[in-house]
Scaffold this active site. Structure first.
Site, PDB file in Angstrom:
ATOM      1  NE  ARG A 119     -68.581  39.517  -3.090  1.00  0.00           N
ATOM      2  CZ  ARG A 119     -67.764  40.171  -2.238  1.00  0.00           C
ATOM      3  NH1 ARG A 119     -67.254  39.554  -1.203  1.00  0.00           N
ATOM      4  NH2 ARG A 119     -67.511  41.436  -2.419  1.00  0.00           N
ATOM      5  NE  ARG A 150     -71.486  38.301  -0.517  1.00  0.00           N
ATOM      6  CZ  ARG A 150     -70.953  39.423  -0.029  1.00  0.00           C
ATOM      7  NH1 ARG A 150     -71.310  40.591  -0.512  1.00  0.00           N
ATOM      8  NH2 ARG A 150     -70.076  39.379   0.932  1.00  0.00           N
ATOM      9  CG  ASN A 176     -70.282  42.403 -12.060  1.00  0.00           C
ATOM     10  OD1 ASN A 176     -71.255  41.737 -11.720  1.00  0.00           O
ATOM     11  ND2 ASN A 176     -69.163  42.401 -11.376  1.00  0.00           N
ATOM     12  NE  ARG A 231     -89.162  33.601  -3.149  1.00  0.00           N
ATOM     13  CZ  ARG A 231     -90.400  33.684  -3.668  1.00  0.00           C
ATOM     14  NH1 ARG A 231     -90.803  32.842  -4.599  1.00  0.00           N
ATOM     15  NH2 ARG A 231     -91.217  34.608  -3.238  1.00  0.00           N
ATOM     16  CG  ASP A 272     -71.127  39.591  -9.634  1.00  0.00           C
ATOM     17  OD1 ASP A 272     -70.811  38.715 -10.444  1.00  0.00           O
ATOM     18  OD2 ASP A 272     -70.305  40.279  -8.997  1.00  0.00           O
ATOM     19  CG  HIS A 273     -75.959  42.764  -8.262  1.00  0.00           C
ATOM     20  ND1 HIS A 273     -75.720  42.192  -7.025  1.00  0.00           N
ATOM     21  CD2 HIS A 273     -75.029  43.741  -8.398  1.00  0.00           C
ATOM     22  CE1 HIS A 273     -74.698  42.815  -6.450  1.00  0.00           C
ATOM     23  NE2 HIS A 273     -74.272  43.756  -7.267  1.00  0.00           N
ATOM     24  CG  HIS A 331     -66.595  49.296  -7.006  1.00  0.00           C
ATOM     25  ND1 HIS A 331     -67.399  50.004  -6.157  1.00  0.00           N
ATOM     26  CD2 HIS A 331     -66.640  48.022  -6.590  1.00  0.00           C
ATOM     27  CE1 HIS A 331     -67.898  49.183  -5.262  1.00  0.00           C
ATOM     28  NE2 HIS A 331     -67.457  47.968  -5.501  1.00  0.00           N
ATOM     29  N   GLY A 332     -68.935  51.341  -9.007  1.00  0.00           N
ATOM     30  CA  GLY A 332     -69.737  52.535  -8.760  1.00  0.00           C
ATOM     31  C   GLY A 332     -69.948  53.401  -9.994  1.00  0.00           C
ATOM     32  CD  GLU A 350     -65.407  41.766 -10.790  1.00  0.00           C
ATOM     33  OE1 GLU A 350     -66.094  41.542  -9.775  1.00  0.00           O
ATOM     34  OE2 GLU A 350     -65.598  42.719 -11.535  1.00  0.00           O
ATOM     35  CB  THR A 376     -69.930  45.842  -3.305  1.00  0.00           C
ATOM     36  OG1 THR A 376     -69.271  45.733  -4.569  1.00  0.00           O
ATOM     37  CG2 THR A 376     -69.800  47.278  -2.807  1.00  0.00           C
ATOM     38  CB  THR A 377     -64.819  44.655  -4.268  1.00  0.00           C
ATOM     39  OG1 THR A 377     -65.450  43.505  -4.818  1.00  0.00           O
ATOM     40  CG2 THR A 377     -63.357  44.379  -4.023  1.00  0.00           C
ATOM     41  CG  HIS A 415     -66.541  38.905  -7.284  1.00  0.00           C
ATOM     42  ND1 HIS A 415     -66.448  40.003  -6.467  1.00  0.00           N
ATOM     43  CD2 HIS A 415     -65.659  37.991  -6.774  1.00  0.00           C
ATOM     44  CE1 HIS A 415     -65.558  39.771  -5.512  1.00  0.00           C
ATOM     45  NE2 HIS A 415     -65.078  38.552  -5.674  1.00  0.00           N
ATOM     46  CD  GLU A 420     -61.967  46.443 -12.998  1.00  0.00           C
ATOM     47  OE1 GLU A 420     -61.769  45.397 -13.656  1.00  0.00           O
ATOM     48  OE2 GLU A 420     -63.046  46.701 -12.447  1.00  0.00           O
ATOM     49  N   GLY A 436     -71.602  47.009 -13.232  1.00  0.00           N
ATOM     50  CA  GLY A 436     -72.633  46.047 -12.879  1.00  0.00           C
ATOM     51  C   GLY A 436     -73.879  46.674 -12.304  1.00  0.00           C
TER      52      GLY A 436
HETATM   53  N1  PXP Z   1     -64.873  45.760 -10.972  1.00  0.00           N
HETATM   54  C1  PXP Z   1     -64.617  45.010  -9.875  1.00  0.00           C
HETATM   55  C2  PXP Z   1     -63.230  44.462  -9.714  1.00  0.00           C
HETATM   56  C3  PXP Z   1     -65.628  44.719  -8.932  1.00  0.00           C
HETATM   57  O1  PXP Z   1     -65.338  43.976  -7.842  1.00  0.00           O
HETATM   58  C4  PXP Z   1     -66.931  45.201  -9.163  1.00  0.00           C
HETATM   59  C5  PXP Z   1     -68.031  44.835  -8.209  1.00  0.00           C
HETATM   60  O2  PXP Z   1     -68.253  43.465  -8.275  1.00  0.00           O
HETATM   61  C6  PXP Z   1     -67.165  45.963 -10.327  1.00  0.00           C
HETATM   62  C7  PXP Z   1     -66.116  46.250 -11.197  1.00  0.00           C
HETATM   63  C8  PXP Z   1     -68.526  46.492 -10.667  1.00  0.00           C
HETATM   64  O3  PXP Z   1     -68.928  47.416  -9.725  1.00  0.00           O
HETATM   65  P1  PXP Z   1     -70.433  47.970  -9.772  1.00  0.00           P
HETATM   66  O4  PXP Z   1     -71.310  46.787  -9.552  1.00  0.00           O
HETATM   67  O5  PXP Z   1     -70.470  48.973  -8.676  1.00  0.00           O
HETATM   68  O6  PXP Z   1     -70.620  48.568 -11.141  1.00  0.00           O
END
Ligand code: PXP
Length: 244
Positions: A45, A49, A7, A18, A9-10, A196-197, A70, A100-101, A43, A151, A218
């Site tokens: 959103r 963001r 992932n 910026r 996103d970051h 997640h996490g 996502e 976060t979710t 993701h 998931e 991610g």
């Molecule tokens: N899976 C889903 C559905 C998520 O929403 C996220 C966070 O965007 C992740 C996985 C990844 O989570 P993390 O960034 O904590 O690894």
């Protein structure tokens, strides 16, 4: 072998700090791809963001590996998904204020509207996954609305692991639920993913869950990449998963 979806996103979070055009989300995806990522996850959103609509279109054009989107089940985002046609989508709950979710979808409570969303996306040839807590009733609801995959939200697993190093009753109970859900998903022909996490520490124990097809990771990878570079961060995670 469990696959790794990265992932990114970051990468976009840094760029949006910026509102500039660096770091490039596409370049990051290409580095992850080369380092062994089996898919790229973003993701989109509703508050945009981090990831923007244009990122999703650019990624679809640029990467060879699979694209997993996502998204919340809203008309605006469904429209983007139907236009882009990613390989898969993961439907997630979304709250504006959350960092976060925070939890899984309540598929059981929202069967009718979610069935409609699943149907539209599946008709476009997209694999549809639902982001849920480790809960048997939610698995059954996902099966009833015709989802292809689930998931498991591993946020609670990750939190309990961090608090007690995997030794607490809370952790053991959560892991037991994940194992039960894994069996139920297989019985209902649902593909099983988790995310997640997950990090370089807690992912090893998660690899013991049978039937898992893919992790989506991610934050821990992007955080490590600040020190090691993205290529090494992805390779190291891939190595751990392959060993597990
Ligand atoms: N899976 C889903 C559905 C998520 O929403 C996220 C966070 O965007 C992740 C996985 C990844 O989570 P993390 O960034 O904590 O690894």
């Amino acid at each position: 072998m469990i696959k790794l979806g990265v992932n990114i996103d970051h990468i976009a979070t840094i760029r949006q700090a910026r509102k500039d055009d660096i770091p490039s989300v596409v370049d990051a995806a290409l580095v992850c791809q080369k380092a062994g990522a089996d898919s790229i996850t973003v993701h989109l959103r509703e508050d945009k963001r981090h990831i923007q609509d244009s990122d999703v279109y650019d990624l679809k054009k640029s990467i060879k590996t699979k694209l997993n989107l996502e998204m919340s089940a809203t008309d605006e985002i469904i429209k983007v998904a139907l236009n882009v046609k990613p390989d898969s989508v993961c439907i997630v709950p979304e709250k504006r204020q959350e960092l976060t979710t925070e939890g899984g979808l309540d598929v059981k409570k929202n069967k009718k509207s979610l069935a409609n969303c699943v149907d539209k996306l599946k008709k476009a040839g997209i694999i549809v996954s639902m982001f849920i807590e480790a809960d048997i009733d939610q698995i059954l609801a996902c099966s009833q609305i015709g989802a292809d995959a689930v998931e498991i939200h591993t946020g609670r697993y990750a939190r309990f692991y961090k608090e007690n190093g995997g030794n607490s009753l809370d952790f053991r109970e959560e892991f037991k639920k994940i194992l039960e859900v894994s069996q139920e998903a297989a019985k209902n022909n649902l593909l099983l993913n988790a995310g997640h996490g997950l990090d370089y520490d807690n992912v090893k124990h998660m690899c013991k869950v049978p039937n898992l097809k893919e992790f989506n990771i991610g934050f821990s990878i992007i955080a490590k990449s600040v020190f090691t570079g993205l290529r090494t961060a992805v390779k190291d995670m891939k190595k751990l998963i392959n060993k597990g």
